[in-house]
Design a protein around this motif. Structure first.
Motif, short mmCIF file in Angstrom:
data_model
loop_
_atom_site.label_atom_id
_atom_site.label_comp_id
_atom_site.label_asym_id
_atom_site.label_seq_id
_atom_site.Cartn_x
_atom_site.Cartn_y
_atom_site.Cartn_z
N PRO A 22 5.07 5.14 7.99
CA PRO A 22 4.74 4.77 6.62
C PRO A 22 5.00 3.29 6.31
O PRO A 22 4.60 2.81 5.25
N GLU A 23 5.66 2.57 7.21
CA GLU A 23 5.89 1.14 7.01
C GLU A 23 5.01 0.28 7.92
O GLU A 23 5.20 -0.92 8.01
N ARG A 27 0.51 1.73 5.98
CA ARG A 27 1.28 2.01 4.76
C ARG A 27 0.39 2.26 3.55
O ARG A 27 0.65 3.20 2.78
N PRO A 28 -0.68 1.45 3.32
CA PRO A 28 -1.54 1.74 2.15
C PRO A 28 -2.12 3.14 2.17
O PRO A 28 -2.21 3.79 1.12
N HIS A 30 -0.76 5.84 3.48
CA HIS A 30 0.32 6.76 3.10
C HIS A 30 0.57 6.70 1.60
O HIS A 30 0.84 7.73 0.97
N GLN A 31 0.48 5.51 1.02
CA GLN A 31 0.77 5.36 -0.40
C GLN A 31 -0.33 5.94 -1.29
O GLN A 31 -0.04 6.51 -2.34
N TYR A 208 -4.05 -1.61 -7.43
CA TYR A 208 -2.78 -1.88 -6.78
C TYR A 208 -2.08 -3.06 -7.46
O TYR A 208 -2.71 -4.06 -7.79
N ARG A 213 4.23 -2.83 -6.02
CA ARG A 213 3.72 -2.12 -4.83
C ARG A 213 3.32 -0.69 -5.18
O ARG A 213 3.55 0.25 -4.42
N ARG A 214 2.68 -0.56 -6.32
CA ARG A 214 2.27 0.76 -6.81
C ARG A 214 0.75 0.85 -6.91
O ARG A 214 0.09 -0.09 -7.33
N TYR A 215 0.21 1.99 -6.51
CA TYR A 215 -1.21 2.28 -6.66
C TYR A 215 -1.41 3.28 -7.80
O TYR A 215 -0.53 4.12 -8.05
#
Length: 235
Positions: A22-23, A27-28, A30-31, A208, A213-215
């Motif tokens: 996830p890093e 990562r996007p 996963h988010q 985004y 760092r929130r969608y």
């Protein structure tokens, strides 16, 4: 000729071992996955439904739909991501989930009208003929079935945000992940859907905030967007 770009397949195969980190570069994905999963499930109620995930990659969406109770087939033409998806599903003990190396067009010819739900997310902008994939997705769906697509709009803002911002400044994605000329305007995607006898029922933007760092989902389709389509029920 298969509707696939060997360079695109190689690009994602080279990163396959990092798909479930996830890093990592993924990562996007996963988010945004909980957002797109909930949006699909709210409309199509996937529990107990037969679902095909076209361009499934390493299986992030396919596996999450199976965990919601759907019977999922993930398909892709990049073999290394498929192997990663299969291994992760086996290690996680997820049942009702299978993967195949097959094109959308080939599966549509083999199993027309067999799926309650078809998902094709972040894939259309990576193939030579996206309209062919849209037709194949429509063909695979049962009468009254749901078809979901997501892709990137083609305009100056999306170039700035999705390529300059995401790939070069914020480094959310590896450089070269996207090719601007392959981005797809909503009017083009909805036209292809209409030509495939699908009706577009909803369109959502995905935004985004690089600071938090929130969608989140919104009505702004100027960069990332998703559409939901229905296939006509039998008369």
């Amino acid at each position: 000729m298969t509707n696939a770009d060997p360079q695109e397949l190689a690009k994602f195969s080279d990163l396959a071992h990092r798909w479930w980190d996830p890093e990592s570069e993924f990562r996007p994905l996963h988010q945004i996955n909980p957002l797109r999963l909930d949006w699909i499930d709210q409309q199509a109620n996937i529990n107990g439904k037969r679902v095909v995930d076209v361009g499934c990659g390493g299986g992030i969406l396919a596996e999450s739909m199976a965990r919601r109770g759907a019977n999922v087939l993930g398909i892709d033409l990049a073999d290394r991501p498929l192997k990663v998806a299969q291994l992760h599903a086996m290690e996680s003990g997820v049942a009702n989930l299978d993967y195949r190396s097959v094109s959308a067009e080939a599966l549509a010819a083999e199993q027309p009208g067999q799926f309650d739900v078809v998902t094709c997310m972040e894939m259309l902008e990576h193939v030579p003929d996206p309209s062919s994939v849209v037709r194949a997705c429509a063909q695979m769906a049962k009468p009254g079935g749901w078809i979901f697509f997501s892709t990137l709009n083609r305009n100056p803002k999306s170039f700035l945000f999705a390529i300059v911002g995401a790939e070069y400044l914020l480094k959310l994605l590896p450089k070269g992940t996207h090719e601007f000329a392959r981005f797809i305007r909503p009017a083009e995607l909805t036209r292809w859907a209409r030509e495939a006898d699908l009706s577009t029922t909803q369109m959502k933007g995905l935004e985004y905030n690089p600071i938090t760092r929130r969608y989140w989902l919104s009505g702004d389709t100027s960069v990332n967007y998703m559409i939901a389509c229905r296939k006509p029920a039998k008369a």
